[in-house]
Structures are given as structure tokens and as C-alpha cells.
Scaffold this motif. Structure first.
Motif, short mmCIF file in Angstrom:
data_model
loop_
_atom_site.label_atom_id
_atom_site.label_comp_id
_atom_site.label_asym_id
_atom_site.label_seq_id
_atom_site.Cartn_x
_atom_site.Cartn_y
_atom_site.Cartn_z
N UNK A 285 0.83 -1.21 0.00
CA UNK A 285 0.00 0.00 0.00
C UNK A 285 0.86 1.25 0.00
N UNK A 286 1.97 1.22 0.74
CA UNK A 286 2.87 2.37 0.78
C UNK A 286 3.48 2.65 -0.58
N UNK A 287 3.82 1.59 -1.31
CA UNK A 287 4.38 1.78 -2.65
C UNK A 287 3.37 2.48 -3.56
N UNK A 288 2.11 2.02 -3.55
CA UNK A 288 1.09 2.63 -4.40
C UNK A 288 0.74 4.04 -3.93
N UNK A 289 0.77 4.26 -2.62
CA UNK A 289 0.57 5.61 -2.08
C UNK A 289 1.64 6.54 -2.63
N UNK A 290 2.89 6.07 -2.65
CA UNK A 290 3.99 6.88 -3.17
C UNK A 290 3.81 7.20 -4.65
N UNK A 291 3.29 6.24 -5.42
CA UNK A 291 3.01 6.48 -6.84
C UNK A 291 1.98 7.59 -6.98
N UNK A 292 0.89 7.51 -6.21
CA UNK A 292 -0.14 8.55 -6.27
C UNK A 292 0.40 9.90 -5.84
N UNK A 293 1.21 9.91 -4.79
CA UNK A 293 1.77 11.16 -4.30
C UNK A 293 2.70 11.80 -5.33
N UNK A 294 3.43 10.96 -6.04
CA UNK A 294 4.36 11.47 -7.06
C UNK A 294 3.61 12.03 -8.27
N UNK A 295 2.53 11.36 -8.67
CA UNK A 295 1.74 11.86 -9.80
C UNK A 295 1.17 13.24 -9.47
N UNK A 296 0.54 13.35 -8.31
CA UNK A 296 -0.01 14.62 -7.88
C UNK A 296 -1.29 15.01 -8.60
N UNK A 297 -2.06 15.88 -7.99
CA UNK A 297 -3.36 16.26 -8.53
C UNK A 297 -3.24 17.10 -9.80
N UNK A 298 -2.24 17.99 -9.87
CA UNK A 298 -2.11 18.85 -11.05
C UNK A 298 -1.79 18.04 -12.30
N UNK A 299 -0.88 17.08 -12.17
CA UNK A 299 -0.55 16.23 -13.33
C UNK A 299 -1.77 15.41 -13.75
N UNK A 300 -2.51 14.94 -12.76
CA UNK A 300 -3.69 14.15 -13.09
C UNK A 300 -4.72 14.99 -13.82
N UNK A 301 -4.87 16.25 -13.42
CA UNK A 301 -5.82 17.15 -14.10
C UNK A 301 -5.38 17.40 -15.54
N UNK A 302 -4.08 17.63 -15.74
CA UNK A 302 -3.59 17.84 -17.10
C UNK A 302 -3.82 16.60 -17.95
N UNK A 303 -3.61 15.44 -17.37
CA UNK A 303 -3.83 14.18 -18.09
C UNK A 303 -5.31 14.02 -18.42
N UNK A 304 -6.17 14.41 -17.48
CA UNK A 304 -7.61 14.32 -17.71
C UNK A 304 -8.06 15.24 -18.84
N UNK A 305 -7.43 16.41 -18.96
CA UNK A 305 -7.76 17.32 -20.04
C UNK A 305 -7.48 16.69 -21.41
N UNK A 306 -6.42 15.87 -21.47
CA UNK A 306 -6.03 15.26 -22.74
C UNK A 306 -6.75 13.95 -23.02
N UNK A 307 -7.04 13.20 -21.96
CA UNK A 307 -7.58 11.85 -22.14
C UNK A 307 -8.84 11.62 -21.31
N UNK A 308 -9.61 12.68 -21.12
CA UNK A 308 -10.76 12.62 -20.23
C UNK A 308 -11.79 11.56 -20.57
N UNK A 309 -12.03 11.37 -21.86
CA UNK A 309 -13.07 10.39 -22.22
C UNK A 309 -12.71 9.00 -21.73
#
Length: 201
Positions: free
Chosen positions: A65-89
Motif C-alpha cells: 500500500x505504501x508503494x502505491x501511495x507513493x506512486x499517487x503522491x508522485x503523480x499529484x493532482x495537477x498532473x492528473x488534471x492535465x492528463x484528464x484534459x487530454x484523455x478525459x473520455x
């Protein structure tokens, strides 16, 4: 796979349980529904202790769980939003959806982690949004440990009671897991079909 799991735990003992439950969190197709009942069976045979099996299973799950938590923490909300703008569907969510999910997780993050740790098929994945939304690490570990210890203890106890018939646990839980995953797939396809594009809130 069952033979490999059995050989690993037989040869490596508690460390094998830690290793397999760690891998089970990172690679969900490895089934905790077989790992922990087998540990419970070995406890009934006197080759492990019940509490030792539960502790090893909980520790391995928390490390994963800690490993996956670290992955999520590294991605971050801003990067996820940018990715959603490009691949939202294909992600089936938009920037605005992420904002709403973030507010929901901040209100119910602890309970969400606890409950999801008890649900086959998604129990590992909850660690990623916890990292993305920067849930305090101590709280994440505490809620994860509670849910994981309860799930692990249940499976160890069932394996202890069933003895050499511990593999029957998988026969009962596996259909439930498949139903949950099928429901998630249907929901995903519905979201893709009804997606209206990115929304900037």
C-alpha cells in the motif's frame, strides 16, 4: 499459481507471507484469498502462530500500500488534471470531477481507505487516490492497518478452521471478486459512453 503460493509459504514461512501479500497489493491477480487461509492452515498445524500470520500478512499488505501511495503522491493532482484534459473520455472523468473527488476524499478519506481495504478487487487501488490527495501518511497507515488486519485476520481464521480444505475459501470469494470487477467494468463503459468532455471549474 496455487502450487507456487503454497511452495513459497512452506519454504519461506513468515517472510513468504510478507512477500506474497506485498506482491498481492502491487499485482492484484495474486489472491490474498489463498495466501492468508494457507497461513491459517499452517497455524492450525503448529507451523506458524495465528498472530504471527496476521502480523506478516498485514505488514506485507501495508508495504504494498505504501508503494502505491507513493506512486499517487508522485503523480499529484495537477498532473492528473492535465492528463484528464487530454484523455478525459477514456479516464471517464474531467478536471472538475477531480476537484469534487478531492473534496469528497478529504471529508471521508479515512473511512474510504478502511472500507476499500475490505473489498476484493479494489482493496489495493485505494492507496493511489490517497497518495494523489496527499492524505496524511500516519492516518493512511492507521486506516489501512485497521482494514487490512481485519481482512487478514478473517482469512487466517477461516483457514485455521477449514484446515487442509483452506482452498475452499477461494472458491467462495472468487465469484464475488468477479462480480465486483464486472460491475466496475460495466460502470466504466457507461461512463465512457456518456462522457461530455473536460470541464474547467
Amino acid at each position: 499459481m496455487g502450487a507456487w503460493l503454497t511452495d513459497t509459504i512452506h519454504s519461506m514461512g513468515y517472510f513468504g507471507v510478507v512477500l506474497l501479500t506485498f506482491l498481492e497489493n502491487v499485482f492484484p491477480p495474486i489472491p490474498s484469498e489463498l495466501i492468508m487461509p494457507l497461513a491459517g492452515y499452517l497455524a492450525a498445524e503448529g507451523r506458524m502462530t495465528v498472530w504471527g500470520a496476521i502480523a506478516a500478512g498485514t505488514l506485507g499488505s501495508l508495504l504494498g500500500a505504501l508503494l502505491l501511495y507513493g506512486v499517487g503522491d508522485r503523480i499529484g493532482e495537477d498532473r492528473l488534471k492535465d492528463f484528464a484534459d487530454r484523455h478525459g473520455r477514456w479516464l471517464t472523468f474531467s478536471r472538475g470531477d477531480i476537484d469534487r473527488a478531492s473534496r469528497w476524499f478529504q471529508r471521508r478519506g479515512g473511512w474510504a481507505v478502511f472500507v476499500c481495504r475490505l473489498i476484493p478487487g479494489i482493496r489495493s487501488l485505494i492507496s493511489i487516490p490517497a497518495g494523489i490527495h496527499h492524505m496524511p501518511l500516519a492516518a493512511f497507515l492507521a486506516w489501512s492497518a485497521l482494514g487490512t488486519a481485519l481482512w487478514t485476520g478473517l482469512l487466517v481464521g477461516v483457514g485455521y478452521v477449514l484446515g487442509s480444505n483452506f482452498e475452499r475459501v477461494g472458491e467462495f470469494i472468487d465469484p464475488v471478486t468477479k462480480i465486483v470487477l464486472a460491475a466496475v467494468l460495466v460502470y466504466y463503459l457507461w461512463r465512457v459512453a456518456t462522457h461530455k468532455g473536460a470541464r474547467r471549474d
